[in-house]
Design a protein around this motif. Structure first.
Motif, mmCIF file in Angstrom:
data_model
loop_
_atom_site.group_PDB
_atom_site.id
_atom_site.type_symbol
_atom_site.label_atom_id
_atom_site.label_comp_id
_atom_site.label_asym_id
_atom_site.label_seq_id
_atom_site.Cartn_x
_atom_site.Cartn_y
_atom_site.Cartn_z
ATOM 1 N N GLY A 183 0.824 -1.208 0.000
ATOM 2 C CA GLY A 183 0.000 0.000 0.000
ATOM 3 C C GLY A 183 0.852 1.248 0.000
ATOM 4 O O GLY A 183 0.559 2.231 -0.694
ATOM 5 N N ASN A 216 -7.703 -1.573 0.605
ATOM 6 C CA ASN A 216 -6.769 -2.616 1.015
ATOM 7 C C ASN A 216 -7.123 -3.230 2.366
ATOM 8 O O ASN A 216 -6.415 -4.134 2.825
ATOM 9 C CB ASN A 216 -5.348 -2.041 1.103
ATOM 10 N N THR A 270 -8.700 -5.007 -2.817
ATOM 11 C CA THR A 270 -7.626 -5.991 -2.682
ATOM 12 C C THR A 270 -8.204 -7.258 -2.075
ATOM 13 O O THR A 270 -8.639 -7.260 -0.922
ATOM 14 C CB THR A 270 -6.492 -5.461 -1.795
#
Length: 294
Positions: free
Chosen positions: A14, A73, A98
């Motif tokens: 990230g 994420n 994600t």
């Protein structure tokens, strides 16, 4: 220039994604609990929120904020996915979730995206602690694809590795071999696939410009048997791995799957993404980590 929000983004791939997007000239905002410092200074915007709380998540769209792309994420449950569907309705042009290889079960073959179809997967609502990791991600995907009013793509990554991997999964094996401690691996002939943290970030960045929806697999080219992976570690440490099928819990390998666990990337490759060969970076990473551990 795109206006981009990243839910998460202070560490591992990230963090690498933030850097790539800044280099491309985009306006980047990260949304986190604010407990982990970042090094981006005034290059980025920041929103402090709790991803697991819907009212807190709504801070991401306060004041009429809208986003070209949202990277998520840190979504681990169907409830968190539904909260995002509600909060970002009419506020985002593209949503990139994600996801994970763990939506598939280990099996002899190579999994295609259709093997777990989130458009028809039965939804059971609940929070992060209500489901095992893989099931939580399956359900999160299902909620997004069945309920979202905006375009969504779910990136199914395998285990991500890199010198910046805070989980220390590869270091676990290197350290155990060096200390001549047993490692629990039930099937040395099982094949695994991986992706580097740098390529995971690069794939996410590339994906924002692609007209694709649904699930998409992403991994480095090729796979490796666990026996070969341990051989690479033995070469760099100069010691023999002590493999056991009866190891204690604390000695169980994070890679200790009962069968092969790989996936097919034809969908991404047809779109034109050139994945790096696994063997171009993983042995070198092992060498680097083995030196650092000495």
């Amino acid at each position: 220039m795109k206006n981009i929000l990243i839910l998460g983004g202070t560490r591992f791939f990230g963090k690498r994604l933030v850097q790539l997007l800044l280099e491309e000239g985009h306006k980047v905002t990260i949304a986190t609990r604010g407990t982990t410092e970042d090094e981006f200074g005034d290059q980025i915007g920041r929103i402090q929120l709790d991803r697991e709380d819907k009212e807190s998540l709504a801070k991401a769209v306060e004041g009429g904020r809208e986003w070209d792309t949202v990277y998520d994420n840190i979504c681990y449950s169907p409830q968190a996915a539904q909260d995002a569907c509600d909060v970002f309705n009419g506020k985002v042009k593209r949503y990139i979730l994600t996801s994970t290889l763990a939506v598939y079960e280990p099996a002899p073959g190579s999994h295609e995206e259709k093997d777990v179809n989130p458009y028809i997967y039965p939804v059971t609502m609940g929070g992060r602690n209500d489901f095992p990791y893989g099931e939580g991600k399956r359900l999160a995907e299902a909620v997004f694809f069945q309920n979202a009013d905006f375009p969504v793509v779910a990136v199914r990554f395998p285990i991500v590795l890199g010198e910046d991997d805070y989980t220390g999964r590869l270091e676990f094996h290197i350290d155990h071999v060096k200390k001549e401690q047993p490692i629990g691996i039930p099937n040395l002939q099982a094949k695994m696939c991986f992706i580097s943290s740098g390529e995971a970030a690069a794939f996410l960045s590339w994906l924002k410009n692609q007209r694709v929806e649904g699930a998409i697999n992403a991994r480095s080219q090729g796979d490796v048997k666990l026996s070969e992976l341990m051989g690479w570690i033995e070469k760099e440490t100069g010691k023999k791995a002590m493999i056991s099928k009866q190891a204690k819990d604390e000695d169980q390998s994070p890679f200790g799957v009962p069968d092969s666990w790989v996936m097919d990337t034809n969908k991404a490759e047809r779109l034109g993404y050139p994945f790096q060969p696994l063997r171009s970076w993983l042995p070198a990473l092992i060498r680097q980590l083995a030196v650092q551990e000495r």
